[in-house]
Design a protein around this motif. Sequence first.
Motif, PDB file in Angstrom:
ATOM      1  N   PHE A 177     -34.158  45.702 126.500  1.00 40.72           N
ATOM      2  CA  PHE A 177     -35.375  44.958 126.167  1.00 40.72           C
ATOM      3  C   PHE A 177     -36.585  45.616 126.818  1.00 40.72           C
ATOM      4  O   PHE A 177     -37.618  45.842 126.185  1.00 40.72           O
ATOM      5  CB  PHE A 177     -35.229  43.508 126.642  1.00 40.72           C
ATOM      6  N   LEU A 178     -36.433  45.938 128.101  1.00 41.47           N
ATOM      7  CA  LEU A 178     -37.556  46.488 128.851  1.00 41.47           C
ATOM      8  C   LEU A 178     -37.948  47.876 128.355  1.00 41.47           C
ATOM      9  O   LEU A 178     -39.103  48.286 128.494  1.00 41.47           O
ATOM     10  CB  LEU A 178     -37.215  46.537 130.339  1.00 41.47           C
ATOM     11  N   GLU A 179     -36.997  48.607 127.769  1.00 42.76           N
ATOM     12  CA  GLU A 179     -37.322  49.926 127.230  1.00 42.76           C
ATOM     13  C   GLU A 179     -38.368  49.850 126.127  1.00 42.76           C
ATOM     14  O   GLU A 179     -39.119  50.798 125.903  1.00 42.76           O
ATOM     15  CB  GLU A 179     -36.055  50.591 126.679  1.00 42.76           C
ATOM     16  N   ARG A 180     -38.396  48.716 125.426  1.00 45.26           N
ATOM     17  CA  ARG A 180     -39.350  48.562 124.328  1.00 45.26           C
ATOM     18  C   ARG A 180     -40.701  48.010 124.795  1.00 45.26           C
ATOM     19  O   ARG A 180     -41.648  47.975 124.021  1.00 45.26           O
ATOM     20  CB  ARG A 180     -38.770  47.626 123.264  1.00 45.26           C
ATOM     21  N   VAL A 181     -40.782  47.569 126.049  1.00 44.47           N
ATOM     22  CA  VAL A 181     -42.044  47.066 126.571  1.00 44.47           C
ATOM     23  C   VAL A 181     -42.945  48.247 126.914  1.00 44.47           C
ATOM     24  O   VAL A 181     -42.486  49.274 127.431  1.00 44.47           O
ATOM     25  CB  VAL A 181     -41.815  46.176 127.808  1.00 44.47           C
ATOM     26  N   HIS A 182     -44.219  48.115 126.616  1.00 38.19           N
ATOM     27  CA  HIS A 182     -45.182  49.180 126.913  1.00 38.19           C
ATOM     28  C   HIS A 182     -45.126  49.519 128.401  1.00 38.19           C
ATOM     29  O   HIS A 182     -45.062  48.615 129.252  1.00 38.19           O
ATOM     30  CB  HIS A 182     -46.591  48.719 126.526  1.00 38.19           C
TER      31      HIS A 182
END
Length: 744
Positions: free
Chosen positions: A379-384
């Motif tokens: 999930f965090l990989e897709r956060v800016h």
Amino acid sequence: MANEHQWHTSYWVRVGSLAICFFVTAQLSTTVLNLEAAASPLWPPAGIALAALLINGQNLWVGVALGAFWASLADQVPWELSLVLCFGSALQALVGSYFFRRRWQHSLQLYSWRLDDLLAFVGLGVMVTPLINAVYSTLIGYGFGVLTRAQLGQNALVIWLGDGMGILVLTPLLLAIAAGRQRKIPWRISSYWELGLCLGMLVAISAMVFGAQTDSAIAKYPLEYLPFPFVVWAALRLGLHGTTLASFLVSVIAVTGAVHRGGPFITKAEGNLSEAMLLLQAYAAVISITALVLSVVVTERQQSNAKLARSEASLVKAQRIAQLGNWDWSLGVNEKAIKPIKPGEKNLLSENKSLVWSDELYSLLGYPIGSVPPSQSLFLERVHPADQQRVGLAWNVALNHQKPYRLDYRLLLPDGTERTVNEHVHIEPNHITGTVQDITERKQTEAALRETEALRATMYRYLSQDLAEQLLDSKNTRLGGARQFVSILFADIRSYTTLTEQLPPEEVVVLLNRYFETMVDVIFAHRGTLDKFIGDAIMAVFGSPIPQADHAQRAVTTALGMQQQLAHFNQQQTNQGLPTVQIGIGINSDDVITGNIGSSKRMEFTAIGDGVNLTSRIESATKYYGCPIIISENTYALCKETVWVRELDYVCVRGKRRPVHLYEVLGMRSHPLSGSQQEKIALYKKGRTLYQQQNFNLAIEIFMELLRQDPTDQATRLYLERCQQLQKKPPKHDWDGSWQLQEK
């Protein structure tokens, strides 16, 4: 009349069909099965009558009565008694259909039956309703002397049981068939071979069990419940169609076997047919009720599952439309807290089996649905990158401190697309639920709205409200410009420097604001565009940004209106003991570049070009000629039919080589000039003609005459001085009559 006749014909056809059906099934129950009516364990006409009135309406009771009358006559019952007895069957069907229709709200809802509906059918339809015909027929038989007092109870019991079994076995089957046709409900089966296999084996087993002779070995064993698994099969797999048909087939085969002295019930009753019939009725009741209960429960569960599936599908569709995904995290006893995320760290769990993502969340994050196991790290990989620490800290606070949150942040997808989402997290003791909604369009809309409001506020400063809204509606708010033929108006306060020396700075500002407010109202009233304030000067444009065919007329009318409002303004100044203001107005019509000019951070709507510079020079000339309003030849050509003018001069302004004709505006032609004014205009024109012909002596005489009539005419005085100057120093031979203005 034709429709009424057609209805009557259709009604009697249905009545006749019902009567025939009632009569035929009654004969099958008595003659074909070789049973006396009084001993029938299953009376199908009762089930047919109730089903017919439920399906086609209670007005078909006549068909029930008619069929019962024929059946009684066929059984050698006297016609008088038959006529009275037939109303018992009709009354029974009427009462039963009335109560069922009230419960089912006047419609057949067999496929919506719940368990309480089935129990109501068994209690009311199978047990209570048959009492009507049983009691009625018994009392009528006793009244006609057919029955003795000792036979009353036995006769009523037999009729009650027979009618009740007929309703239990046949009415649900007919309702299922009718409901299936009416609502186009398909058979609930996986394939037609399953139907054939189930019913075929049911018929074969039932025939073997109930067709066995009493002296055979098989009749001595309690095998009557061998068909039961197939009835259960039908209830679980074949729906109400198959269930009611299976119950009907078992009951018919059992009755047929008992009639022919076969089957286990005859054996158990030791040949006593009446006792065998009672056992058969109990068996058929158990089979039918059990099958119906199973089928209703299964149908109810399947309908609930279907409703749940529709709700889930609707939820998925709603999430897709709303671009809303969700995640659920069930916290175990040993679930570790998330440590605060620092820049460059990835300390979240790489995989979490208690974390679930919805399909839409996969799509929002840019993962194919189900392609990866849900995890915090993915999930965090897709956060800016700029928002990762903020999101991680919010998760940590939610988990460790049980604190819900709302958070807007950006996602950076693999294709480089940047999206803005809003995450809303709800906390429960052992469960965390979060929703993630794509709000990119909303954010863009909000930004566009803020930009539009800022642009609207800016436009209201230099455009009238309706003109500003018209421009906004046209979406013509881009940077850049366009060449347009417009009319430009310059208005400047005369002797402004002297005015500022007479008043303190604060009062100068107050005076200017009041003056500008008055003048701008006039400009907006004629749908002009306030271009800018240049010190004490006003620049306005007509015909842009919204094109106006009469822009020159509007500009001249505005100038006259400004002079009128200035008179009211000066009157107020005088009343307050304040200095008055005088202005000069210059107007020119020409091609200019108009539009929103500036940078993306600051822009203004303006007009630029040589035509604007010429207008400024014309306005400066108003002080030189002593005229309040001067227009160029281009403007005059566009509105000469509507304004009074005096052709003022033919001059070359500074920065221009080509001479231009100037005109003093005297008023609108809607207000006629006086005779003396017209004489002065004609005399001035004659003097200018002599001047251009270089007949300076005669021109001087004309201008001197004009000055004697009006010593304040500054334009005439200028021409007089020019003539005297040119007498001393004549112009060149190629002189075109123009004069070079030195004023800026």
